[in-house]
Design an enzyme around this catalytic site. Structure first.
Site, PDB file in Angstrom:
ATOM      1  N   GLY A  42       0.789  -1.226   0.000  1.00 43.98           N
ATOM      2  CA  GLY A  42       0.000   0.000   0.000  1.00 43.98           C
ATOM      3  C   GLY A  42       0.818   1.272   0.000  1.00 43.98           C
ATOM      4  O   GLY A  42       0.270   2.351  -0.224  1.00 43.98           O
ATOM      5  N   CYS A  64     -27.500  -8.698 -16.622  1.00 39.36           N
ATOM      6  CA  CYS A  64     -26.870  -8.414 -17.917  1.00 39.36           C
ATOM      7  C   CYS A  64     -27.853  -8.785 -19.030  1.00 39.36           C
ATOM      8  O   CYS A  64     -28.431  -9.865 -19.029  1.00 39.36           O
ATOM      9  CB  CYS A  64     -25.580  -9.220 -18.063  1.00 39.36           C
ATOM     10  SG  CYS A  64     -24.912  -9.198 -19.738  1.00 39.36           S
ATOM     11  N   CYS A 101     -26.057 -11.931 -21.098  1.00 46.11           N
ATOM     12  CA  CYS A 101     -25.793 -13.243 -20.508  1.00 46.11           C
ATOM     13  C   CYS A 101     -26.640 -13.492 -19.259  1.00 46.11           C
ATOM     14  O   CYS A 101     -26.581 -14.561 -18.671  1.00 46.11           O
ATOM     15  CB  CYS A 101     -24.306 -13.403 -20.179  1.00 46.11           C
ATOM     16  SG  CYS A 101     -23.785 -12.533 -18.695  1.00 46.11           S
ATOM     17  N   CYS A 132     -22.609  -6.691 -19.249  1.00 42.80           N
ATOM     18  CA  CYS A 132     -21.391  -6.876 -18.452  1.00 42.80           C
ATOM     19  C   CYS A 132     -20.275  -5.989 -19.010  1.00 42.80           C
ATOM     20  O   CYS A 132     -20.040  -5.960 -20.220  1.00 42.80           O
ATOM     21  CB  CYS A 132     -20.876  -8.307 -18.561  1.00 42.80           C
ATOM     22  SG  CYS A 132     -21.951  -9.532 -17.847  1.00 42.80           S
ATOM     23  N   CYS A 135     -18.672 -12.166 -19.971  1.00 43.44           N
ATOM     24  CA  CYS A 135     -19.988 -12.194 -20.598  1.00 43.44           C
ATOM     25  C   CYS A 135     -20.012 -13.199 -21.757  1.00 43.44           C
ATOM     26  O   CYS A 135     -20.925 -14.005 -21.880  1.00 43.44           O
ATOM     27  CB  CYS A 135     -20.345 -10.793 -21.092  1.00 43.44           C
ATOM     28  SG  CYS A 135     -22.072 -10.594 -21.547  1.00 43.44           S
TER      29      CYS A 135
HETATM   30 ZN   LIG Z   1     -23.103 -10.483 -19.439  1.00 44.22          ZN
END
Ligand SMILES: [Zn+2]
Lengths: 362, 283, 199
Positions: B29, B238, B241, B263, B269
């Site tokens: 970090g 989505c 999909c 997506c 996807c």
């Molecule tokens: Zn998708």
């Protein structure tokens, strides 16, 4: 029906082909040669060398041609090329006191050893378009004389003899290099000068102008402006001495600035310094003013909060390649972050009861 | 491009970047300054990610580049082509086949595995930058672990809007020590940062910083007891999909403002569609 | 001696250092895991792994300290030819290499500053043996816990206590290496005779 957009690669290739065609322009017009750009657009070449940090007029001319005259794009090409070059070593510091001057003026003394030499300057041209140039006019030969053999000492030397100006003692520590080490503030003067000499001319010009208008005014006189060529020498370890490996044209500006003094120290003038590749006097003068403004702390002056006094602000924003890249990156897709903002704004509006009508209509 | 070294950068530059990566991994970090080089693509377009990728790639790697989750956005295409030319590496769009993935603004939906490295392109690495523009100040704040300003900012959001109004580049705390900018990923992706099996490397070229998250590092999104962090996304499946758990792009599909959601991770996807999943907008 | 100095470097620096770096990076990212490195044939007493680490990470910009037996003419000449690394004392080094007994005490090395904790030394510790057993490691890079044969425990515990300052370690043995960043918590193995509680 929705079909995902494909073919980014084709789109890029086509864009590049079109770009090449646009660069060439009308094929009935003769193509520009590198030598033409180098010889006839030499001030553009100089700026590209200065801000590209690479002294090579032919490469700079090539970059200008490739960039269709966009000088920042040309500087970018030179910078990207420069980083791939191996480093064989460092030259000795150039001696600008031994410069063969094409131009040398002082605004502080009417006459001085070495004389005032106007040289090839726009200064006293009337800015009237010269339509003869549109018709390929021949240029009459300019009068010439033998270069004066006298030395051309630095103006600030004269003041130094009298102790009237702060000393600028010889410094033998190798300067830092911001192209090899990450920038860190506070930055010492040598590093600031490196950043300024590579900096965007327009940015430095604007900052210098702001000091003249009162944002950390430092009363600059152009003690001396000189343009000419200096020898570049390099120590060859096998030989044990330095040999001349070439020469570069430089513009050097030394400003004489407001004096300072205290109960214990008598008043003395102070210095600002500009040194830039090529004939680049607007940049060199600007650099000297900004250099001087950035020195407020070491000279015990007040920080009046002026932009030109703020080293962190100046150094982090002076590089036009960094600036233009980041500025232009907002053209890139930001669908994802924008989408997350959209959702948030919708949610906040929904909760505030603003969008009820619209949501109901969906 | 045959005149250039493997993966474009010279060996000395790679060593410098590699040293920075190792220190970054040792101090998760923390932003390690590095002497970023001028690359043949503009600052802000992934020069930090490109330098990190160039320093970690071997000729045997399989490389994937995504921008906004997609392999076929123009800048992703451009960076992928750059490494095909300069490093001769295999490239892929399939997340699980890639050994090194360079990304801008997303973490792939499919969990990454131990053999993988995720390289982020970072525009502004300093999470405190928009609260304090001075590097000299923010560096001090990190050294003193003084993150009060960040909490004040987040809390001001809550009092004004009722929510924390940061939706991307949402700050995280790493191993209870450094506050870190995860790059402009949507906060939906934040939970994937912690305990990830892959190595995560972050490169900011213009700002000259490299930082890292070793695998299985504790990464916590900043929040308040009464306003816990929430990884949000558009509340739709989505359209292609049918996935209900993926981050979505919103598309405007006609001039009356009709919208669909797809997506943002194109590989995810497509793989789902190939497996027979169908959304309401699919053919 | 001269011929030895010129040989033993990477035959194909770009590729071999890329591979070596990946091993080093995996080791540093996953403390306690062992990784092979090859391609370097340094003069004795350096191990091949230590040689590969030096070739991969060191150059004229990284002052290094050679501790004990590593501080010999053959190593000097080899490093000078292949890396150009300047040799310095422990207090100014970025890298140090040697056996554990030659490298200690750790107080001699830079541990970074609170604003720049990265400005700390990395110690390349040559080990007579190196296995993924022994001291118990936890922390970033480690799923539950890992084990590594460390030369001792207390020094690594006090180094970890300095976090985010501190030293980072690469252990080398033959052609293998492992690493221990400052972020790793070290405990004595269960049933160790000498009790060193976790820190
Ligand atoms: Zn998708």
């Amino acid at each position: 029906m929705y079909v995902a957009v494909k073919g980014g690669e084709r789109a890029i290739e086509n864009a590049h082909a079109w770009l090449a065609e646009e660069r060439r322009g009308d094929m009935d017009i003769a193509e520009l040669g590198i030598a033409q750009i180098r010889e006839q657009l030499s001030l553009a070449v100089n700026r590209v060398m200065a801000e590209g940090s690479l002294y090579d007029p032919d490469l700079a001319a090539l970059a200008i041609k490739q960039a269709r005259g966009d000088l920042i794009e040309a500087i970018f090409l030179i910078r990207a090329y420069r980083t791939t070059l191996p480093r064989f070593g460092a030259s000795e510091p150039v001696d600008t006191g031994a410069m063969t001057c094409d131009r040398r003026i002082s605004a502080t003394f009417k006459d001085l050893p070495g004389g005032q030499v106007l040289g090839p300057t726009f200064d006293y041209t009337h800015r009237l378009l010269d339509f003869k140039l549109a018709a390929d006019g021949d240029v009459p030969e300019a009068p010439s004389r033998e270069a004066a053999a006298d030395s051309v000492p630095h103006v600030t030397e004269f003041l130094n003899h009298e102790g009237l100006i702060e000393e600028a003692p010889q410094e033998d520590t190798p300067p830092p290099d911001l192209t090899r080490e990450p920038l860190e503030t506070p930055a010492e003067r040598a590093l600031r000068l490196q950043a300024l000499t590579r900096a965007d001319e327009g940015f430095i010009l604007g900052l210098a102008y702001s000091t003249q208008r009162g944002y950390a005014r430092n009363h600059a006189f152009v003690g001396e402006l000189r343009i000419g060529s200096v020898a570049v020498k390099m120590e060859i370890p096998e030989l044990g001495f330095a040999v001349e490996i070439g020469e570069v044209t430089l513009t050097e500006c030394e400003t004489i600035n407001q004096f300072k003094g205290s109960k214990t120290e008598p008043p003395q003038f102070t210095r600002g310094y500009g040194l830039v590749f090529g004939q680049t006097e607007r940049k060199a003068i600007s650099m000297a003013l900004v250099d001087r403004a950035l020195r407020w702390e070491e000279l015990g002056e007040d920080n009046v909060g002026a932009p030109a006094q703020d080293a962190e602000f100046v150094l982090y924003h002076a590089d036009n390649i960094q600036a233009t890249g980041f500025l232009e990156h907002i053209k890139l897709p930001h669908y994802v972050d924008f989408q997350s903002e959209l959702e948030l704004v919708r949610k906040l509006r929904r909760e505030a009861g603003v969008d009820q009508v619209q949501e109901a209509a969906e | 491009m045959t005149d250039y070294n493997f993966a474009y950068l010279d060996e000395q530059t790679k060593r410098m970047i590699r040293r920075a990566i190792l220190k970054g991994l040792a101090i998760p970090g923390y932003q390690v300054p590095f002497a970023s080089r001028e690359m043949p693509m503009p600052y802000g377009w992934g020069t930090g990610g490109v330098q990190v990728s160039a320093a970690v790639l071997t000729p045997e790697d399989t490389f994937k580049v995504i921008d906004q989750g997609a392999d076929d956005t123009t800048n992703a295409v451009s960076i992928r082509t750059f490494f095909e030319r300069t490093a001769g590496v295999e490239t892929t769009t399939t997340t699980c086949d890639a050994s090194v993935i360079q990304t801008r603004h997303r973490i792939p939906e499919e969990p990454l595995s131990e053999g993988q490295i995720l390289v982020y392109q970072v525009p502004i690495p300093e999470p405190l930058r928009f609260l304090e523009p001075r590097e000299s100040e923010t560096r001090k704040m990190h050294s003193l672990e003084e993150y009060g300003l960040m909490h004040v900012k987040l809390y001001e959001d809550i009092s004004r809007h009722g929510h924390i109004a940061t939706s991307y580049a949402y700050p995280v705390k790493v191993e209870g020590r450094y506050v870190m900018d995860p790059s402009p990923i949507p906060k939906f992706d934040n939970p994937k940062l912690g305990d990830m099996a892959a190595i995560q490397l972050f490169g900011a070229g213009r700002e000259q910083r490299i930082y890292a998250l070793p695998p299985y590092t504790q990464v916590v999104s900043l929040d308040f007891e009464d306003h816990p962090f929430e990884a949000s996304k558009a509340d739709h499946p989505c359209g292609m999909c049918g996935a209900i758990d993926s981050y979505l792009d919103e598309l405007i599909i006609d001039d009356t403002g009709g919208r669909m959601f797809v997506c943002s991770d194109t590989d995810f996807c497509e793989a789902r569609q190939l497996a027979g999943h169908k959304g309401k907008d699919a053919a | 001696m001269q011929a030895q100095a010129l040989s033993g470097g990477f035959a194909d620096p770009a590729t071999q250092s890329a591979h070596a770096f990946r091993s080093i990076m995996e080791a540093m990212a996953r403390p306690g895991t062992l990784h092979g490195v090859s391609g370097a044939l340094p003069p004795a007493p350096l191990s091949r792994a230590a040689g590969a680490v030096l070739l991969t990470l060191c150059d004229t910009e990284t002052p290094a300290y050679l501790a004990g037996g590593a501080n010999c003419d053959a190593v000097h000449a080899w490093l000078a030819f292949h890396t150009g690394v300047p040799l310095v004392g422990p207090s100014h080094c970025r890298f140090a290499v040697g056996s554990w007994s030659a490298l200690t005490p750790l107080s001699a090395y830079p541990i970074g500053t609170s604003e720049y904790p990265d400005r700390s030394a990395t110690l390349i510790v040559e080990c007579p043996e190196l296995t993924d057993s022994g001291e118990i490691l936890t922390g970033p890079g480690i799923r539950n816990n890992a084990a590594l044969s460390l030369p001792e425990v207390a020094a690594f515990q006090s180094n970890h206590a300095l976090f985010p300052l501190g030293l980072d370690f690469i252990f080398t043995c033959g052609d293998r290496l492992a690493a221990l960043p400052r972020s790793t918590k070290v405990c004595a193995p269960m049933g160790a005779t000498e009790v060193t509680p976790c820190m």
